[in-house]
Motif scaffolding. Structure first.
Motif, PDB file in Angstrom:
ATOM      1  N   ILE A 107      -4.264  -3.916  -2.662  1.00 12.40           N
ATOM      2  CA  ILE A 107      -4.178  -4.991  -1.670  1.00 12.40           C
ATOM      3  C   ILE A 107      -5.532  -5.676  -1.476  1.00 12.40           C
ATOM      4  CG2 ILE A 107      -2.208  -3.981  -0.469  1.00 12.40           C
ATOM      5  CD1 ILE A 107      -4.137  -2.827   1.595  1.00 12.40           C
ATOM      6  N   GLY A 108      -6.420  -5.515  -2.466  1.00 12.62           N
ATOM      7  CA  GLY A 108      -7.676  -6.255  -2.473  1.00 12.62           C
ATOM      8  C   GLY A 108      -8.771  -5.691  -1.607  1.00 12.62           C
ATOM      9  N   VAL A 134       1.227   6.944   6.539  1.00 13.12           N
ATOM     10  CA  VAL A 134       2.284   6.059   6.030  1.00 13.12           C
ATOM     11  C   VAL A 134       3.403   5.857   7.058  1.00 13.12           C
ATOM     12  CG1 VAL A 134       1.799   6.571   3.613  1.00 13.12           C
ATOM     13  CG2 VAL A 134       3.413   8.026   4.892  1.00 13.12           C
ATOM     14  N   GLY A 135       3.188   6.290   8.321  1.00 15.65           N
ATOM     15  CA  GLY A 135       4.192   6.106   9.354  1.00 15.65           C
ATOM     16  C   GLY A 135       5.108   7.306   9.498  1.00 15.65           C
ATOM     17  N   LEU A 185       0.834  -1.212   0.000  1.00 17.74           N
ATOM     18  CA  LEU A 185       0.000   0.000   0.000  1.00 17.74           C
ATOM     19  C   LEU A 185       0.863   1.254   0.000  1.00 17.74           C
ATOM     20  CD1 LEU A 185      -2.876   1.272   0.344  1.00 17.74           C
ATOM     21  CD2 LEU A 185      -2.473   1.163   2.808  1.00 17.74           C
ATOM     22  N   VAL A 186       1.848   1.287   0.904  1.00 17.78           N
ATOM     23  CA  VAL A 186       2.710   2.472   1.024  1.00 17.78           C
ATOM     24  C   VAL A 186       3.573   2.630  -0.221  1.00 17.78           C
ATOM     25  CG1 VAL A 186       4.635   3.471   2.322  1.00 17.78           C
ATOM     26  CG2 VAL A 186       2.743   2.388   3.537  1.00 17.78           C
ATOM     27  N   SER A 187       4.052   1.506  -0.765  1.00 14.17           N
ATOM     28  CA  SER A 187       4.885   1.575  -1.959  1.00 14.17           C
ATOM     29  C   SER A 187       4.105   2.183  -3.121  1.00 14.17           C
ATOM     30  CB  SER A 187       5.372   0.167  -2.339  1.00 14.17           C
ATOM     31  OG  SER A 187       6.135   0.209  -3.539  1.00 14.17           O
ATOM     32  N   PHE A 188       2.853   1.787  -3.273  1.00 16.24           N
ATOM     33  CA  PHE A 188       2.021   2.350  -4.346  1.00 16.24           C
ATOM     34  C   PHE A 188       1.825   3.855  -4.144  1.00 16.24           C
ATOM     35  CE2 PHE A 188      -2.104   3.761  -5.877  1.00 16.24           C
ATOM     36  CZ  PHE A 188      -2.039   3.420  -7.223  1.00 16.24           C
ATOM     37  N   GLY A 210     -10.047   9.402  -4.893  1.00 16.99           N
ATOM     38  CA  GLY A 210      -9.660   8.516  -5.999  1.00 16.99           C
ATOM     39  C   GLY A 210      -8.318   7.864  -5.695  1.00 16.99           C
ATOM     40  N   LEU A 211      -7.385   8.602  -5.062  1.00 16.85           N
ATOM     41  CA  LEU A 211      -6.073   8.050  -4.733  1.00 16.85           C
ATOM     42  C   LEU A 211      -6.189   6.958  -3.673  1.00 16.85           C
ATOM     43  CD1 LEU A 211      -2.971   8.115  -4.959  1.00 16.85           C
ATOM     44  CD2 LEU A 211      -2.975   9.897  -3.188  1.00 16.85           C
TER      45      LEU A 211
END
Length: 266
Positions: free
Chosen positions: A190-191, A234-235, A155-158, A181-182
């Protein structure tokens, strides 16, 4: 016979002595009358016996003195009564004035105490609010204890791969996005199928506190169910979101624009 025997004597006759006077007393017309009559004197005396009369008031000196003392006493008593009355009046006025001042002082003291209590309450609330905001910012700015692994890493990588792309209202990618939308596109990786708009995304999953965020939590601005903007935590105290047409998709610290709440769908 002596040649001077027939020459009349020029010596004045002697007055009767005190021992030869008789005292007669009587009351005439309200006065005490004293009559003093001399003793018999020779016929050839130059002066005849005289009666000496002296009238004196019936009230004696002792009675007059007593009456004067009584008058003085009465006057003193009257003066004392008057002085006591003046003192009582003055004391009464002073007591009333003191009572009035005391009531005013008590009223003023209560007002001051109420004012200080209100100021202390407001100061305490302000301090608590500042402490809460400070704690919240410190927590959000601190590195996250949760690291992105598995699905959250994907998720974070995307999301990071989309940084710098344009913000276009109503767009869902791949070259531009709006805020909701993002997030929808990121969770599809991730489904997880999210609703399209921010209002619906803010009610998904479980509501979580901003002091207990984890990587992948959806942040929203506004109220739950009527949010006007969303992003993803995202941490490390940061979030990624499609902010506006000027900035596009960016990564920002939470205190850059503090969100209202968050939901967890992972």
């Amino acid at each position: 016979m002596s040649p001077n025997a027939l020459i009349p004597s020029h010596r004045k006759p002697r007055r009767p002595s005190a021992s030869s006077r008789a005292l007669r007393a009587g009351v005439t017309g309200g006065f005490l009358t004293l009559a003093v009559t001399g003793a018999t004197v020779p016929a050839n005396a130059a002066e005849k016996p005289v009666a000496e009369t002296q009238e004196m008031p019936t009230i004696t000196t002792a009675l007059a003195t007593s009456a004067a003392k009584s008058a003085d006493t009465a006057e003193q008593v009257a003066f004392n009564y008057e002085r006591q009355a003046l003192q009582d009046s003055a004391f009464s006025k002073a007591a009333k004035a003191a009572e009035k001042h005391k009531a005013e002082a008590v009223k003023k003291a209560k007002a001051e105490a109420k004012k200080k209590a209100e100021e202390a309450r407001k100061a305490k609330e302000a301090a608590q609010a500042r402490a809460s905001r400070s704690s919240e910012r410190s927590t959000l700015s601190a590195p996250s204890s949760s690291t992105a692994t598995g699905s959250t890493a994907t998720l974070v990588s995307f999301l990071k791969a989309q940084l710098g792309k344009a913000y276009v209202l109503g767009s869902s990618g791949p070259s531009s996005y709006d805020c909701s939308g993002l997030t929808q596109a990121a969770f599809n990786q991730i489904g997880i199928d999210l609703p399209r708009v921010s209002q619906d995304q803010s009610t998904q999953g479980t509501q979580v506190g901003l002091d207990n965020l984890q990587v992948g939590d959806i942040l929203y601005w506004g109220s739950a169910g009527s949010a006007y903007h969303v992003g993803v935590y995202v941490g490390d105290g940061n979030f990624i979101g499609a902010q506006n047409s000027s900035t596009g998709i960016v990564e920002r610290p939470l205190n850059y624009d503090m969100p209202t709440g968050a939901v967890r769908v992972l």
